[in-house]
Design a protein around this motif. Structure first.
Motif, PDB file in Angstrom:
ATOM      1  N   VAL A  66       0.858  -1.189   0.000  1.00  0.00           N
ATOM      2  CA  VAL A  66       0.000   0.000   0.000  1.00  0.00           C
ATOM      3  C   VAL A  66       0.893   1.239   0.000  1.00  0.00           C
ATOM      4  CG1 VAL A  66      -1.773   1.242   1.280  1.00  0.00           C
ATOM      5  CG2 VAL A  66      -1.675  -1.255   1.409  1.00  0.00           C
ATOM      6  N   THR A  68       1.755   4.571   1.297  1.00  0.00           N
ATOM      7  CA  THR A  68       1.420   5.314   2.515  1.00  0.00           C
ATOM      8  C   THR A  68       2.149   6.649   2.575  1.00  0.00           C
ATOM      9  OG1 THR A  68       3.204   4.129   3.622  1.00  0.00           O
ATOM     10  CG2 THR A  68       1.002   3.243   3.927  1.00  0.00           C
ATOM     11  N   GLU A  69       3.085   6.850   1.659  1.00  0.00           N
ATOM     12  CA  GLU A  69       3.909   8.056   1.720  1.00  0.00           C
ATOM     13  C   GLU A  69       3.415   9.114   0.743  1.00  0.00           C
ATOM     14  OE1 GLU A  69       6.326   8.573   3.874  1.00  0.00           O
ATOM     15  OE2 GLU A  69       6.143   6.567   4.737  1.00  0.00           O
TER      16      GLU A  69
ATOM     17  N   TYR B 100      11.900  13.801  10.686  1.00  0.00           N
ATOM     18  CA  TYR B 100      10.881  12.894  11.231  1.00  0.00           C
ATOM     19  C   TYR B 100      11.245  12.511  12.662  1.00  0.00           C
ATOM     20  CZ  TYR B 100      13.920   8.786  10.889  1.00  0.00           C
ATOM     21  OH  TYR B 100      14.932   7.887  11.076  1.00  0.00           O
ATOM     22  N   MET B 200      16.118   5.607  15.487  1.00  0.00           N
ATOM     23  CA  MET B 200      17.263   5.621  16.390  1.00  0.00           C
ATOM     24  C   MET B 200      18.467   5.394  15.471  1.00  0.00           C
ATOM     25  SD  MET B 200      17.455   2.847  19.384  1.00  0.00           S
ATOM     26  CE  MET B 200      18.862   1.780  19.183  1.00  0.00           C
ATOM     27  N   PHE B 326      22.185  14.867   3.166  1.00  0.00           N
ATOM     28  CA  PHE B 326      22.062  15.538   4.475  1.00  0.00           C
ATOM     29  C   PHE B 326      23.438  15.503   5.122  1.00  0.00           C
ATOM     30  CE2 PHE B 326      20.650  11.092   4.643  1.00  0.00           C
ATOM     31  CZ  PHE B 326      21.651  10.543   5.416  1.00  0.00           C
TER      32      PHE B 326
ATOM     33  N   SER C  23       9.544   0.292   1.456  1.00  0.00           N
ATOM     34  CA  SER C  23       8.888   1.485   2.008  1.00  0.00           C
ATOM     35  C   SER C  23       7.507   1.652   1.385  1.00  0.00           C
ATOM     36  CB  SER C  23       9.728   2.739   1.737  1.00  0.00           C
ATOM     37  OG  SER C  23       9.475   3.239   0.436  1.00  0.00           O
ATOM     38  N   GLY C  24       6.743   2.585   1.921  1.00  0.00           N
ATOM     39  CA  GLY C  24       5.389   2.826   1.430  1.00  0.00           C
ATOM     40  C   GLY C  24       5.318   3.908   0.367  1.00  0.00           C
ATOM     41  N   ALA C  25       6.454   4.243  -0.250  1.00  0.00           N
ATOM     42  CA  ALA C  25       6.438   5.249  -1.322  1.00  0.00           C
ATOM     43  C   ALA C  25       5.963   4.619  -2.624  1.00  0.00           C
ATOM     44  CB  ALA C  25       7.828   5.851  -1.495  1.00  0.00           C
ATOM     45  N   CYS C  38      10.802   8.679  -0.077  1.00  0.00           N
ATOM     46  CA  CYS C  38      10.475   8.956   1.324  1.00  0.00           C
ATOM     47  C   CYS C  38      11.736   8.805   2.175  1.00  0.00           C
ATOM     48  CB  CYS C  38       9.363   8.036   1.799  1.00  0.00           C
ATOM     49  SG  CYS C  38       9.870   6.318   1.981  1.00  0.00           S
ATOM     50  N   VAL C  39      11.606   9.023   3.485  1.00  0.00           N
ATOM     51  CA  VAL C  39      12.800   8.977   4.333  1.00  0.00           C
ATOM     52  C   VAL C  39      13.539   7.637   4.244  1.00  0.00           C
ATOM     53  CG1 VAL C  39      12.210  10.803   5.981  1.00  0.00           C
ATOM     54  CG2 VAL C  39      11.382   8.487   6.395  1.00  0.00           C
ATOM     55  N   VAL C  40      12.779   6.557   4.060  1.00  0.00           N
ATOM     56  CA  VAL C  40      13.421   5.239   3.955  1.00  0.00           C
ATOM     57  C   VAL C  40      14.218   5.160   2.649  1.00  0.00           C
ATOM     58  CG1 VAL C  40      13.022   2.741   3.768  1.00  0.00           C
ATOM     59  CG2 VAL C  40      11.688   4.102   5.399  1.00  0.00           C
ATOM     60  N   LEU C  42      15.446   7.558   1.006  1.00  0.00           N
ATOM     61  CA  LEU C  42      16.551   8.519   1.039  1.00  0.00           C
ATOM     62  C   LEU C  42      17.683   8.052   1.952  1.00  0.00           C
ATOM     63  CD1 LEU C  42      14.471  11.819   1.312  1.00  0.00           C
ATOM     64  CD2 LEU C  42      15.804  11.070  -0.659  1.00  0.00           C
ATOM     65  N   GLY C  43      17.459   6.961   2.667  1.00  0.00           N
ATOM     66  CA  GLY C  43      18.488   6.475   3.586  1.00  0.00           C
ATOM     67  C   GLY C  43      18.754   7.469   4.702  1.00  0.00           C
ATOM     68  N   MET C  44      17.706   8.128   5.195  1.00  0.00           N
ATOM     69  CA  MET C  44      17.879   9.062   6.314  1.00  0.00           C
ATOM     70  C   MET C  44      18.409   8.292   7.527  1.00  0.00           C
ATOM     71  SD  MET C  44      16.967  12.305   5.967  1.00  0.00           S
ATOM     72  CE  MET C  44      16.356  13.251   4.558  1.00  0.00           C
ATOM     73  N   GLY C  46      18.586   6.436  10.840  1.00  0.00           N
ATOM     74  CA  GLY C  46      17.574   5.838  11.710  1.00  0.00           C
ATOM     75  C   GLY C  46      16.443   5.084  11.029  1.00  0.00           C
ATOM     76  N   VAL C  47      16.302   5.207   9.714  1.00  0.00           N
ATOM     77  CA  VAL C  47      15.172   4.532   9.064  1.00  0.00           C
ATOM     78  C   VAL C  47      15.446   3.038   8.900  1.00  0.00           C
ATOM     79  CG1 VAL C  47      14.432   6.601   7.849  1.00  0.00           C
ATOM     80  CG2 VAL C  47      16.003   4.997   6.731  1.00  0.00           C
ATOM     81  N   LEU C  48      14.370   2.276   8.746  1.00  0.00           N
ATOM     82  CA  LEU C  48      14.504   0.824   8.643  1.00  0.00           C
ATOM     83  C   LEU C  48      13.612   0.285   7.531  1.00  0.00           C
ATOM     84  CD1 LEU C  48      14.280   0.001  12.467  1.00  0.00           C
ATOM     85  CD2 LEU C  48      16.329  -0.112  11.048  1.00  0.00           C
ATOM     86  N   PRO C  49      14.032  -0.814   6.911  1.00  0.00           N
ATOM     87  CA  PRO C  49      13.240  -1.411   5.826  1.00  0.00           C
ATOM     88  C   PRO C  49      12.227  -2.438   6.344  1.00  0.00           C
ATOM     89  CG  PRO C  49      15.353  -2.534   6.023  1.00  0.00           C
ATOM     90  CD  PRO C  49      15.312  -1.502   7.126  1.00  0.00           C
TER      91      PRO C  49
END
Lengths: 95, 484, 478
Positions: A66, A68-69, B100, B200, B326, C23-25, C38-40, C42-44, C46-49
């Motif tokens: 789905v 979601t983003e 975020y 984290m 970033f 991710s949900g993108a 999305c942040v995932v 983009l490898g920001m 703290g993000v996780l798959p």
């Protein structure tokens, strides 16, 4: 296990870290010391032991397919060092 | 106000003894006057804190408050906080305003807790003394010439100096327990997977776990109630119900079996620390517990194993810091290669670079089996030691750290000696087990921690065991002189 | 010396999921730059798959469709390298335990022979973003919309011996992934692309030669050209006394050459290791059987069925089953035509395909639906119109003038089958052309065509040709 200065340069390149020539002897020594510590592992026979990648014996959970983003590229690119026309810019890549 | 525990503060807020705004302001005042001595905070979020406190006051007035509503907290600067600088103690992220919130932060926000600021830490959580931070070392509130431990040194010092009633930490090889021990506070590293890792900033993904750092076990239970739980954004998050961790705090310890691993009391342990821990064990016997000597025969392999697994994972986890999307970017890169190498070379400190290099080496062609696979095999042996032990005992006890806080600069030039600070804490991370550090006395006026390791997801019992001890001792209630 | 060419392909099929693999993108093609990262992605920090269920289902489908093993347990691994379109500095892929194991595929060569090509494995991985050059002087722009799009990388054994075989194999995979609906197969958009590993060796030699990998070939034509060029180049190198170097090369369609990629000059050390953010994927038999039960008919089975059910030639069946939309279209045409299998095949492969090609229209968007074409063929079969008039009807339908019956009606194209009316026309022609009648009766059979033409002309093409023939023959008898 002891590393040479050449090894240090190779690893630094692999990890894309600039290291000044002056610091190389220190890295050579420190990294060799750490590998010396790690070396204790080799004393143990582990031929029958299955490698453990995760502390918990769980299996992968799956997400529903789905969307979601939503688009937040302006917010995300606010913190980017160099952006033009919504593209992240880097020095020219030659393929 | 600053000498109250979380449960006392929570009750006082509900009773209207003071408002969250007053409470928050009083902590902000303490931070501004006292933190310069210990450098526990990287960022103080004053306005945000007061705004949140005002909202919390409304919620309390409306009668919809949760236990942590209006309670000021300090967050380790490893948790992403939307709109707030999140540095991970690194120059690399000195300009990083997270877009975020981490799940842990979301949970606290939902509970109405107030964030006072972000606490100092070893760079990317790599260190045991807080000296690798880009923002300078944190100092131990019990003696500002000594280290607070690491990597959650800022969080530990902030609670010890009463600059925050509680804080969060993360623990990859002892980073909650060791600074808790060195600063004389209570720290809990939950079972791997109990608290979401989403948001984290990762050091070593298969070892990292967030947990509370508090004055008391009861406070830790309240914090964990808010932090723990399944998170669909973290594949390694455990799909298990969260019990009320405060429910069993007062259970009797009659018949509790405590395992004492002989390997935790041998060479390398400071004799006085050993005595303090033994005294604590006797206190448990007085409470009805039964003590049993056990063996964790692969204990000596924990440090070597850890220094392959953690660097290997970190070398990959930290590749995303490349100066493109970033974080720090070097000036005038000549080409792409230069952009990568200088951004990373200049943005990371020495310890981070060492670990990245060790990890890259351990994973590289020709060495993978000898290092990485070998370490994973040993990880299983270490984990199996605990499995066997928990067939016989309910909890395992020993020292948290081999010695009390050492002097600033004393070990910073010698990585190996520094690594041995975590000799008793690392194994629990490799196995994924929950572990606590509880104040258990003083050696030369510096605090000593008792480590309690539990079985998987047995945090309730750990908290119960710690709480009962704190009912009969007052080590946890002591405050450093300058911060009373 | 006679050379043997050895080719193995690594095909990347973009899986047709709605959201990305971790991710949900959205995965929709063509969005403005970076609006679907999305942040995932983009490898920001703290993000996780978290793995997409549908991507796993699709991989299982592929495994079953190719008769390959579906692994009960597979592992995601990180492939570490630095590249600006790879946000995390590693690609999440699979190394030691891929989700799909060995399989075998049959390809049909031009001479009709069938050859088996081994599938080594197929694994799930995430796609990278795109680098755009020349947007800003001296800089490369990075669009990460594609980053994290699910890919199935299908690796073949080095079983192909010519560019033609490679194309046949690639087309076969293309037809399978589109048949089972796991990939849109769109090569212009990069949804289906391949890397070719090419080497040559003296004929009869068992040992493989050193191979070069040609990256990112995104059309069948390019694959063929690039392989042939590379083969020529390698033979030239060896015959000139040199040695082929193992390297990654790029095909330049403008310059018509392959050249070594600068960015891949150094040997990469990818430092694969199991991704600690992801857990082992376990697939039980129940899941596999549920996927199997919903698997559509596959190209090979469909081909056999077309041959037996519609009594088509091997060639016709092969053409009609080459793509699922084509096969589906054909079957609806047959049904709507009342079972005119052969006539339907001729129309679908002939005028219909020809017009699609000429107009560059996709079968799914073409103005003549299968029901309409079938309806028209029914009118040919029941003699309402002749084959010749049908071409006119088809064209009108394509122009949007309605279905066959409406066109026949409005244009008055209904075939004349009333023998009385045809006899009347024939009588007139015979009366008006006494000279030709004389010729015919004196044995000049060729003049018969003249009479047919005249009658058809007089009927404006609508007279039933068979009836015209018969009546003419009768009336012209001396």
């Amino acid at each position: 296990m002891s590393l040479t200065q050449d090894d240090v340069k190779k690893i630094a390149h692999l990890a894309r870290l600039s290291i000044s020539e002056d610091d190389i002897p220190a890295y050579e020594k420190e990294l060799s010391n750490i590998l010396g510590l790690v070396e204790q592992m080799s004393a143990v026979d582990t031929s029958d032991v299955a490698p453990m990648a995760h502390p918990l014996d769980m299996v992968q959970r799956l997400r529903d397919d789905v969307v979601t983003e939503t688009d937040h590229h302006e917010q995300y690119q606010d913190i980017a060092p160099n952006v033009e026309n919504s593209l992240y810019l880097v020095p020219q890549v030659i393929e | 106000m600053h000498n109250k525990t979380l449960s006392e503060l929570s009750a006082a807020l509900q009773a209207g003894e003071f408002s969250s705004t007053e409470l928050t302001q009083s902590y902000l005042d303490r931070i501004s006057s006292l933190d310069p001595q210990i450098n526990a905070f990287v960022t103080v979020t004053q306005q945000l804190a007061l705004d949140t406190a005002a909202a919390a006051d409304k919620r309390i007035a409306a009668g919809t408050a949760a236990p942590l509503t209006g309670i000021p907290l300090a967050q380790k600067d490893i948790f992403c906080t939307e709109g707030v600088k999140t540095t991970c103690g690194s120059k690399m992220l000195d300009n990083f305003i997270s877009p975020y919130d981490a799940t842990v932060i979301e949970n606290f926000n939902a509970a109405g807790a107030v964030m006072l600021g972000k606490t100092n830490m070893d760079e990317f959580a790599m260190g045991s003394s807080n000296e690798t931070s880009y923002y300078g070392p944190v100092k131990n509130p019990w003696d500002i010439n000594k280290v607070p431990g690491g990597s959650s040194g800022g969080s530990a010092a902030a609670v010890a100096a009463r600059l925050a009633p509680a804080s969060t930490g993360t623990d990859t090889g002892g980073s909650i327990r060791q600074p808790a021990s060195l600063c004389g506070i209570t720290g809990l590293k939950p079972t791997y997977g109990r608290v979401s890792r989403y948001g984290m900033i990762a050091f070593a993904s298969s070892l990292d776990q967030a947990g509370p750092m508090t004055r008391t076990a009861e406070d830790a239970a309240m914090m964990l109630n808010c932090m723990a739980g399944f998170d669909e954004r973290d594949s390694t998050s455990a799909q298990r119900d969260v019990p009320d961790y405060t429910a069993n705090l007062n259970d009797s310890l009659q018949g509790l079996t405590i395992g004492l691993p002989k390997e935790y009391f041998g060479e390398g342990l400071d004799a006085q620390v050993g005595s303090a821990v033994e005294a604590a064990i006797r206190e448990y016997e007085n409470l009805g517990a039964v003590v049993k000597e056990i063996s964790l025969p692969n204990t000596h392999l924990a440090v070597p194993t850890y220094y392959v697994v953690a660097p290997a994972e970190c070398s990959s986890n930290l590749s995303r810091f490349d100066g493109v999307r970033f974080g720090y970017r070097c000036d005038d890169p000549a080409d792409l290669e230069d952009l990568y190498k200088r951004s990373r070379g200049e943005g990371f400190g020495a310890e981070v670079k060492r670990r990245i290099m060790i990890g890259a080496y351990a994973l590289s062609a020709g060495y993978y089996d000898a290092y990485y696979i070998k370490a994973q095999q040993l990880r299983r042996l270490i984990s199996d030691d605990f499995k066997r032990a928990f067939e016989e005992v309910d909890v395992i006890m020993g020292p948290t750290a081999p010695e009390p806080a050492f002097g600033l600069g004393e070990k910073s030039d010698d990585p190996i000696t520094m690594y041995l600070s975590d000799i008793y804490t690392i194994a629990a991370n490799l196995a994924g087990l929950p572990g606590m550090s509880v104040p258990a006395g003083f050696v030369n006026n510096m605090p000593v921690g008792l480590q309690i390791i539990g079985n998987y997801f047995d945090e309730s019992r750990l908290l119960n065991v710690a709480h009962r001890y704190q009912q009969v001792t007052d080590w946890h209630a002591r405050t450093p002189e300058q911060f009373k | 010396m006679e050379w043997e060419v050895v080719i193995g392909l690594e095909i990347h099929a973009q899986l047709a999921t709605k959201s990305k693999i971790f991710s949900g993108a959205s995965t929709a093609y063509g969005a403005p730059a970076n609006t679907q990262a999305c942040v995932v992605d983009l490898g920001m920090p703290g993000v996780l798959p978290v793995l997409n269920h549908e991507a796993v289902q699709m991989a299982i489908k592929f495994g079953l469709a190719t008769g390959s093993e579906v692994a009960p347990r597979s592992i995601f691994a990180r492939k570490n390298y630095f590249y600006p379109d790879l946000p995390k500095g590693y690609q999440i892929s699979q190394m030691e335990l891929p989700i799909v194991g060995e399989g075998v595929l049959e390809i049909r060569l031009e001479d009709g022979t069938v050859k088996k090509i081994g599938i080594t494995r197929a694994h799930l991985e995430e796609d990278a973003g795109k680098s755009l050059h020349g947007e800003s002087p001296g800089m490369t722009g990075i669009d990460l919309n594609r980053a994290g799009t699910p890919l199935l990388e299908i690796v073949s054994e080095p079983d192909m011996r010519s560019a033609k075989e490679a194309i046949a194999y690639m087309k076969k995979i293309h037809s399978i992934v589109t048949y089972i609906d796991i990939c849109d197969g769109n090569m212009q958009e990069g949804s289906f692309r391949c890397d070719a590993n090419v080497s040559v060796r003296p004929k009869g030699q068992e040992e493989y030669g050193t191979r070069a990998e040609i990256k990112n070939l995104n059309s069948f034509r390019f694959v063929e050209k690039a392989i042939n060029l590379e083969v020529e180049r390698q033979i030239d190198v060896i015959e000139g006394g040199g040695a082929v170097v193992q390297e990654t090369r790029l095909y330049d369609s403008d310059k018509h050459e392959t050249r070594a990629m600068r960015s891949k000059e150094e040997a990469n050390d990818y430092r694969y290791f199991p991704d600690p953010d992801l857990l082992p994927v376990e697939i039980d038999n129940e899941t596999i059987e549920a996927v199997r039960a919903n698997l559509p008919e596959l190209p090979d089975a469909k081909l056999q069925r077309f041959i037996s059910e519609y009594e088509l030639s091997d060639y016709d069946a092969d053409v009609l089953t080459s793509s699922r939309p084509m096969a589906d279209y054909y079957e609806i045409v047959v049904k709507a035509s009342g079972g005119e299998a052969k006539l339907s095949a001729n129309w679908v492969m002939g005028d219909f395909s020809g017009t699609l090609n000429k107009e560059s229209t996709d079968i799914k968007e073409c103005p003549v639906s299968a029901e309409m074409l079938g309806g028209m063929i029914k009118r040919i079969a029941d003699n309402t119109i002749s084959g010749k008039i049908a071409k006119q009807v088809f064209e009108a339908m394509w122009q949007g003038e309605g279905d066959a019956d409406a066109v026949i009606e409005s244009k008055g194209l209904k075939q004349v089958t009333d023998s009385g009316a045809i006899e009347k026309l024939v009588d007139e022609i015979i009366t008006n052309n006494p000279g030709q009648v004389e010729q015919y009766r004196s044995g000049k059979d060729k003049v018969f065509g003249f009479f047919v033409g005249q009658v058809m002309k007089a009927s404006q093409g609508k007279a039933n040709p068979a009836q015209v023939n018969q009546i003419l023959k009768d009336k012209l008898k001396p």
